[in-house]
Design an enzyme around this catalytic site. Sequence first.
Site, PDB file in Angstrom:
ATOM      1  N   TYR A  56     -25.375 -28.061  21.300  1.00  0.00           N
ATOM      2  CA  TYR A  56     -25.180 -27.463  22.631  1.00  0.00           C
ATOM      3  C   TYR A  56     -24.247 -28.314  23.500  1.00  0.00           C
ATOM      4  O   TYR A  56     -23.514 -27.763  24.335  1.00  0.00           O
ATOM      5  CB  TYR A  56     -26.528 -27.184  23.314  1.00  0.00           C
ATOM      6  CG  TYR A  56     -27.234 -26.021  22.672  1.00  0.00           C
ATOM      7  CD1 TYR A  56     -26.870 -24.717  22.986  1.00  0.00           C
ATOM      8  CD2 TYR A  56     -28.206 -26.208  21.704  1.00  0.00           C
ATOM      9  CE1 TYR A  56     -27.474 -23.633  22.365  1.00  0.00           C
ATOM     10  CE2 TYR A  56     -28.817 -25.134  21.075  1.00  0.00           C
ATOM     11  CZ  TYR A  56     -28.448 -23.858  21.403  1.00  0.00           C
ATOM     12  OH  TYR A  56     -29.031 -22.779  20.782  1.00  0.00           O
ATOM     13  N   ARG A  59     -20.911 -27.026  22.571  1.00  0.00           N
ATOM     14  CA  ARG A  59     -20.647 -25.693  23.160  1.00  0.00           C
ATOM     15  C   ARG A  59     -20.352 -25.843  24.661  1.00  0.00           C
ATOM     16  O   ARG A  59     -19.467 -25.208  25.196  1.00  0.00           O
ATOM     17  CB  ARG A  59     -21.850 -24.754  22.998  1.00  0.00           C
ATOM     18  CG  ARG A  59     -22.437 -24.596  21.618  1.00  0.00           C
ATOM     19  CD  ARG A  59     -21.695 -23.542  20.823  1.00  0.00           C
ATOM     20  NE  ARG A  59     -20.473 -24.082  20.273  1.00  0.00           N
ATOM     21  CZ  ARG A  59     -20.418 -24.977  19.271  1.00  0.00           C
ATOM     22  NH1 ARG A  59     -21.500 -25.443  18.713  1.00  0.00           N
ATOM     23  NH2 ARG A  59     -19.258 -25.430  18.839  1.00  0.00           N
ATOM     24  N   ASN A  92     -25.119 -13.852  27.060  1.00  0.00           N
ATOM     25  CA  ASN A  92     -24.245 -15.011  26.840  1.00  0.00           C
ATOM     26  C   ASN A  92     -24.686 -16.202  27.674  1.00  0.00           C
ATOM     27  O   ASN A  92     -25.152 -16.053  28.800  1.00  0.00           O
ATOM     28  CB  ASN A  92     -22.799 -14.654  27.170  1.00  0.00           C
ATOM     29  CG  ASN A  92     -22.272 -13.571  26.252  1.00  0.00           C
ATOM     30  OD1 ASN A  92     -22.873 -13.309  25.203  1.00  0.00           O
ATOM     31  ND2 ASN A  92     -21.182 -12.945  26.626  1.00  0.00           N
ATOM     32  N   ASP A  94     -22.438 -18.646  28.306  1.00  0.00           N
ATOM     33  CA  ASP A  94     -21.257 -19.154  29.012  1.00  0.00           C
ATOM     34  C   ASP A  94     -21.287 -18.649  30.456  1.00  0.00           C
ATOM     35  O   ASP A  94     -22.151 -17.844  30.829  1.00  0.00           O
ATOM     36  CB  ASP A  94     -19.957 -18.740  28.286  1.00  0.00           C
ATOM     37  CG  ASP A  94     -19.739 -17.222  28.286  1.00  0.00           C
ATOM     38  OD1 ASP A  94     -19.811 -16.602  29.361  1.00  0.00           O
ATOM     39  OD2 ASP A  94     -19.486 -16.646  27.200  1.00  0.00           O
ATOM     40  N   HIS A 109     -30.661 -15.079  28.371  1.00  0.00           N
ATOM     41  CA  HIS A 109     -30.855 -16.110  27.334  1.00  0.00           C
ATOM     42  C   HIS A 109     -30.519 -17.515  27.838  1.00  0.00           C
ATOM     43  O   HIS A 109     -30.279 -18.409  27.029  1.00  0.00           O
ATOM     44  CB  HIS A 109     -30.016 -15.775  26.088  1.00  0.00           C
ATOM     45  CG  HIS A 109     -30.544 -14.594  25.305  1.00  0.00           C
ATOM     46  ND1 HIS A 109     -29.821 -13.963  24.320  1.00  0.00           N
ATOM     47  CD2 HIS A 109     -31.743 -13.946  25.362  1.00  0.00           C
ATOM     48  CE1 HIS A 109     -30.553 -12.966  23.807  1.00  0.00           C
ATOM     49  NE2 HIS A 109     -31.706 -12.939  24.432  1.00  0.00           N
ATOM     50  N   CYS A 136     -33.564 -37.073  34.575  1.00  0.00           N
ATOM     51  CA  CYS A 136     -33.628 -35.816  35.341  1.00  0.00           C
ATOM     52  C   CYS A 136     -33.294 -36.122  36.804  1.00  0.00           C
ATOM     53  O   CYS A 136     -33.914 -37.020  37.402  1.00  0.00           O
ATOM     54  CB  CYS A 136     -35.025 -35.226  35.232  1.00  0.00           C
ATOM     55  SG  CYS A 136     -35.318 -33.865  36.377  1.00  0.00           S
ATOM     56  N   GLY A 176     -19.944  -5.492  23.534  1.00  0.00           N
ATOM     57  CA  GLY A 176     -19.764  -6.680  22.691  1.00  0.00           C
ATOM     58  C   GLY A 176     -21.048  -7.309  22.198  1.00  0.00           C
ATOM     59  O   GLY A 176     -21.162  -8.528  22.162  1.00  0.00           O
ATOM     60  N   THR A 177     -21.993  -6.477  21.803  1.00  0.00           N
ATOM     61  CA  THR A 177     -23.220  -7.043  21.222  1.00  0.00           C
ATOM     62  C   THR A 177     -23.566  -6.308  19.938  1.00  0.00           C
ATOM     63  O   THR A 177     -23.401  -5.089  19.843  1.00  0.00           O
ATOM     64  CB  THR A 177     -24.396  -7.044  22.233  1.00  0.00           C
ATOM     65  OG1 THR A 177     -25.578  -7.486  21.578  1.00  0.00           O
ATOM     66  CG2 THR A 177     -24.642  -5.694  22.856  1.00  0.00           C
ATOM     67  N   LEU A 203     -16.398  -3.803  18.961  1.00  0.00           N
ATOM     68  CA  LEU A 203     -15.358  -3.829  17.938  1.00  0.00           C
ATOM     69  C   LEU A 203     -15.725  -2.962  16.745  1.00  0.00           C
ATOM     70  O   LEU A 203     -14.857  -2.483  16.016  1.00  0.00           O
ATOM     71  CB  LEU A 203     -15.157  -5.280  17.486  1.00  0.00           C
ATOM     72  CG  LEU A 203     -13.826  -5.693  16.910  1.00  0.00           C
ATOM     73  CD1 LEU A 203     -12.666  -5.309  17.822  1.00  0.00           C
ATOM     74  CD2 LEU A 203     -13.824  -7.214  16.671  1.00  0.00           C
TER      75      LEU A 203
HETATM   76  P1  OAD Z   1     -23.247 -11.237  17.914  1.00  0.00           P
HETATM   77  O1  OAD Z   1     -22.388 -12.336  17.401  1.00  0.00           O
HETATM   78  O2  OAD Z   1     -24.463 -10.869  17.122  1.00  0.00           O
HETATM   79  O3  OAD Z   1     -22.393  -9.897  18.030  1.00  0.00           O
HETATM   80  C1  OAD Z   1     -21.148  -9.859  18.681  1.00  0.00           C
HETATM   81  C2  OAD Z   1     -20.608  -8.432  18.612  1.00  0.00           C
HETATM   82  O4  OAD Z   1     -19.385  -8.399  19.311  1.00  0.00           O
HETATM   83  C3  OAD Z   1     -20.331  -7.932  17.183  1.00  0.00           C
HETATM   84  O5  OAD Z   1     -20.887  -6.620  17.014  1.00  0.00           O
HETATM   85  C4  OAD Z   1     -18.799  -7.879  17.113  1.00  0.00           C
HETATM   86  O6  OAD Z   1     -18.323  -6.809  16.321  1.00  0.00           O
HETATM   87  C5  OAD Z   1     -18.446  -7.650  18.567  1.00  0.00           C
HETATM   88  N1  OAD Z   1     -17.104  -8.149  18.954  1.00  0.00           N
HETATM   89  C6  OAD Z   1     -16.431  -9.226  18.462  1.00  0.00           C
HETATM   90  N2  OAD Z   1     -15.248  -9.364  19.083  1.00  0.00           N
HETATM   91  C7  OAD Z   1     -15.176  -8.367  20.007  1.00  0.00           C
HETATM   92  C8  OAD Z   1     -14.184  -7.962  20.960  1.00  0.00           C
HETATM   93  N3  OAD Z   1     -13.030  -8.627  21.127  1.00  0.00           N
HETATM   94  N4  OAD Z   1     -14.438  -6.876  21.731  1.00  0.00           N
HETATM   95  C9  OAD Z   1     -15.596  -6.173  21.584  1.00  0.00           C
HETATM   96  N5  OAD Z   1     -16.559  -6.496  20.691  1.00  0.00           N
HETATM   97  C10 OAD Z   1     -16.354  -7.584  19.912  1.00  0.00           C
HETATM   98  O7  OAD Z   1     -23.617 -11.602  19.418  1.00  0.00           O
HETATM   99  P2  OAD Z   1     -24.762 -11.019  20.364  1.00  0.00           P
HETATM  100  O8  OAD Z   1     -25.034  -9.572  20.058  1.00  0.00           O
HETATM  101  O9  OAD Z   1     -24.394 -11.377  21.743  1.00  0.00           O
HETATM  102  O10 OAD Z   1     -29.378 -15.376  21.193  1.00  0.00           O
HETATM  103  O11 OAD Z   1     -26.002 -11.886  19.918  1.00  0.00           O
HETATM  104  C11 OAD Z   1     -27.232 -11.688  20.559  1.00  0.00           C
HETATM  105  C12 OAD Z   1     -28.016 -12.964  20.579  1.00  0.00           C
HETATM  106  O12 OAD Z   1     -28.171 -13.485  19.272  1.00  0.00           O
HETATM  107  C13 OAD Z   1     -27.367 -14.097  21.326  1.00  0.00           C
HETATM  108  O13 OAD Z   1     -27.558 -14.056  22.709  1.00  0.00           O
HETATM  109  C14 OAD Z   1     -28.016 -15.299  20.742  1.00  0.00           C
HETATM  110  C15 OAD Z   1     -27.886 -14.907  19.303  1.00  0.00           C
HETATM  111  O14 OAD Z   1     -28.532 -15.554  18.361  1.00  0.00           O
HETATM  112  C16 OAD Z   1     -29.931 -16.571  21.405  1.00  0.00           C
HETATM  113  O15 OAD Z   1     -29.323 -17.623  21.295  1.00  0.00           O
HETATM  114  C17 OAD Z   1     -31.372 -16.487  21.795  1.00  0.00           C
END
Ligand code: OAD
Length: 233
Positions: A56, A59, A92, A94, A109, A136, A176-177, A203
């Site tokens: 982390y 990151r 996210n 970030d 998250h 802290c 984007g999830t 995507l």
């Molecule tokens: P993922 O990495 O699982 O998914 C990212 C999605 O974004 C995928 O479906 C890609 O196809 C899509 N993608 C990539 N580039 C893109 C672009 N330029 N435009 C649009 N879409 C694009 O990430 P999350 O779904 O955010 O949790 O993951 C969910 C959670 O799982 C995160 O918050 C994290 C992780 O493990 C924790 O850390 C608790």
Amino acid sequence: MREIRNIVILTGAGISAESGVATFRGPDGLWEGHRVEDVATPEAFTRDPGLVQAFYDARRAKLKGVEPNAAHRALARLDAEWPGDLLIVTQNVDDLHERAGAERVLHMHGELRSAWCLACDGRSRWEAPLGDGPACPACGAQGRMRPDIVWFGEMPYEMDRIEAALVEADLFVSIGTSGAVYPAAGYVQTARYRGAQTLEMNLEPSQGSYFFHESRIGRAGDLVPAWVEEMLG
Ligand code: OAD
């Protein structure tokens, strides 16, 4: 179709991909070379705190070199100009929504730029590494701060507020999830059950793509500004 006044927008790693932030599920199934279980669980932190802190810290340091993209900026514009209720729920960690100027943002998250002291339970804004065991700022305890990130097996933040916004939503938009992680992956069903229109922009079709009334497939940097233009136009 009912008039759209209240909007809930769920964002995931894909919205930050064009800024150069790695998504969680890369083509190799790894997150920056690590299995999620090795860096994003409380068990991993107990087993190897040095590895998790270093992960982390890296990151967090990388955030200094990235900037919001057109999708973050478009959502910030919608936030500023939309007259009804609006909530951006991001998975996210970030801070690119805020740096683009969005205000109605909730980090379910957690955040890289926040540290959580396990001694006093306080949260502090944090830019520096945590791996070297800093004190802290609130209670002075040494080496008790962890990343303020919700790991697998922990409760996401602000669940009540999110649920309340979802039941009032006229439009739910997912950007984007991958739809792989609950509870966020289930928000489309909650919103749709309460009568909201539902739209995803990604995507590729997400795992829950069939729950959405509409799927737009492409890059967030192209799709989101065009959609915001439609909403405000
Ligand atoms: P993922 O990495 O699982 O998914 C990212 C999605 O974004 C995928 O479906 C890609 O196809 C899509 N993608 C990539 N580039 C893109 C672009 N330029 N435009 C649009 N879409 C694009 O990430 P999350 O779904 O955010 O949790 O993951 C969910 C959670 O799982 C995160 O918050 C994290 C992780 O493990 C924790 O850390 C608790």
